[in-house]
Design a protein around this motif. Sequence first.
Motif, PDB file in Angstrom:
ATOM      1  N   MET A 104       0.827  -1.214   0.000  1.00  0.00           N
ATOM      2  CA  MET A 104       0.000   0.000   0.000  1.00  0.00           C
ATOM      3  C   MET A 104       0.861   1.263   0.000  1.00  0.00           C
ATOM      4  O   MET A 104       0.434   2.314  -0.471  1.00  0.00           O
ATOM      5  CB  MET A 104      -0.944   0.008   1.201  1.00  0.00           C
ATOM      6  CG  MET A 104      -0.291  -0.083   2.542  1.00  0.00           C
ATOM      7  SD  MET A 104      -1.530  -0.175   3.851  1.00  0.00           S
ATOM      8  CE  MET A 104      -0.470  -0.403   5.292  1.00  0.00           C
ATOM      9  N   TRP A 105       2.097   1.157   0.507  1.00  0.00           N
ATOM     10  CA  TRP A 105       2.979   2.323   0.540  1.00  0.00           C
ATOM     11  C   TRP A 105       3.393   2.778  -0.862  1.00  0.00           C
ATOM     12  O   TRP A 105       3.817   3.927  -1.043  1.00  0.00           O
ATOM     13  CB  TRP A 105       4.245   1.997   1.337  1.00  0.00           C
ATOM     14  CG  TRP A 105       4.060   0.992   2.423  1.00  0.00           C
ATOM     15  CD1 TRP A 105       4.526  -0.290   2.442  1.00  0.00           C
ATOM     16  CD2 TRP A 105       3.342   1.166   3.653  1.00  0.00           C
ATOM     17  NE1 TRP A 105       4.165  -0.928   3.602  1.00  0.00           N
ATOM     18  CE2 TRP A 105       3.431  -0.060   4.367  1.00  0.00           C
ATOM     19  CE3 TRP A 105       2.636   2.229   4.215  1.00  0.00           C
ATOM     20  CZ2 TRP A 105       2.841  -0.239   5.607  1.00  0.00           C
ATOM     21  CZ3 TRP A 105       2.044   2.048   5.453  1.00  0.00           C
ATOM     22  CH2 TRP A 105       2.149   0.834   6.138  1.00  0.00           C
ATOM     23  N   LYS A 107       1.414   2.457  -3.691  1.00  0.00           N
ATOM     24  CA  LYS A 107       0.193   2.453  -4.504  1.00  0.00           C
ATOM     25  C   LYS A 107      -0.084   1.060  -5.077  1.00  0.00           C
ATOM     26  O   LYS A 107      -0.550   0.908  -6.200  1.00  0.00           O
ATOM     27  CB  LYS A 107       0.290   3.484  -5.636  1.00  0.00           C
ATOM     28  CG  LYS A 107       0.447   4.911  -5.136  1.00  0.00           C
ATOM     29  CD  LYS A 107       0.535   5.905  -6.280  1.00  0.00           C
ATOM     30  CE  LYS A 107       0.701   7.321  -5.742  1.00  0.00           C
ATOM     31  NZ  LYS A 107       0.810   8.323  -6.841  1.00  0.00           N
ATOM     32  N   PHE A 108       0.255   0.036  -4.292  1.00  0.00           N
ATOM     33  CA  PHE A 108       0.003  -1.370  -4.622  1.00  0.00           C
ATOM     34  C   PHE A 108       0.773  -1.846  -5.854  1.00  0.00           C
ATOM     35  O   PHE A 108       0.382  -2.800  -6.503  1.00  0.00           O
ATOM     36  CB  PHE A 108      -1.503  -1.611  -4.798  1.00  0.00           C
ATOM     37  CG  PHE A 108      -2.297  -1.228  -3.587  1.00  0.00           C
ATOM     38  CD1 PHE A 108      -2.335  -2.065  -2.480  1.00  0.00           C
ATOM     39  CD2 PHE A 108      -2.977  -0.019  -3.525  1.00  0.00           C
ATOM     40  CE1 PHE A 108      -3.051  -1.716  -1.336  1.00  0.00           C
ATOM     41  CE2 PHE A 108      -3.698   0.345  -2.384  1.00  0.00           C
ATOM     42  CZ  PHE A 108      -3.734  -0.507  -1.288  1.00  0.00           C
ATOM     43  N   GLU A 109       1.892  -1.159  -6.155  1.00  0.00           N
ATOM     44  CA  GLU A 109       2.753  -1.563  -7.263  1.00  0.00           C
ATOM     45  C   GLU A 109       4.082  -2.047  -6.695  1.00  0.00           C
ATOM     46  O   GLU A 109       4.979  -1.263  -6.423  1.00  0.00           O
ATOM     47  CB  GLU A 109       2.967  -0.393  -8.232  1.00  0.00           C
ATOM     48  CG  GLU A 109       1.686   0.071  -8.913  1.00  0.00           C
ATOM     49  CD  GLU A 109       1.915   1.232  -9.848  1.00  0.00           C
ATOM     50  OE1 GLU A 109       3.083   1.658  -9.995  1.00  0.00           O
ATOM     51  OE2 GLU A 109       0.936   1.720 -10.435  1.00  0.00           O
TER      52      GLU A 109
END
Length: 203
Positions: A104-105, A107-109
């Motif tokens: 999540m830090w 942006k889920f990439e």
Amino acid sequence: MGTLPVIVTHEWQMAALLGYLLGSIPFGLLLTKLFKAGDLRSIGSGNIGTTNVLRTGRKDLAAATLLLDGGKGAVAVLLAGYWFAPDAAIIAGMMAVIGHNFPMWLKFEGGKGVATTLGVLLAMSWPAGLVTAATWLLVALALRYSSLAALVSFAASPFYMYFLGDENKAVLAVLLAALGIVRHHANIKRLLAGEEPKIGQKK
């Protein structure tokens, strides 16, 4: 007895949270920033894993990323197994890989979960994990394709886990293998087209 399902569910939830938070630590990105090795997200594939760290030219940071990414998966399994019910370790292991792939830090990439998956498998059953890691290493050394080594070791891991671990752990290996193969869909296309870069080669 009536409260047991609630307790188990709570433990699974805690194990899932533990696994995700540990798995989502982007060690590759943190190390390259700390040692000023460049912006990892703008190098090569933009991935946060070991192979892309290697493209910065820093083999030491790539080795550290490999160990730390594998370690966070193993720690998630071991802590969940120690603090909660044994089956919670399976949940924690799965969520550790999901956390690495979709932090999540960032942006889920995230990454593709190879090292973290190996760490999880080693903690679940060290013989099965060791053979899986050896499979990855042999393919990588022979053919010089990190992605192909990952795909072969992912595909073999459920069989290793079934014969060297147990059925429940083999189910986890199947889920992790499926996730890992899906995450390598672009690599599969490049491999088939003969366009996949080899280990150490800039993308």
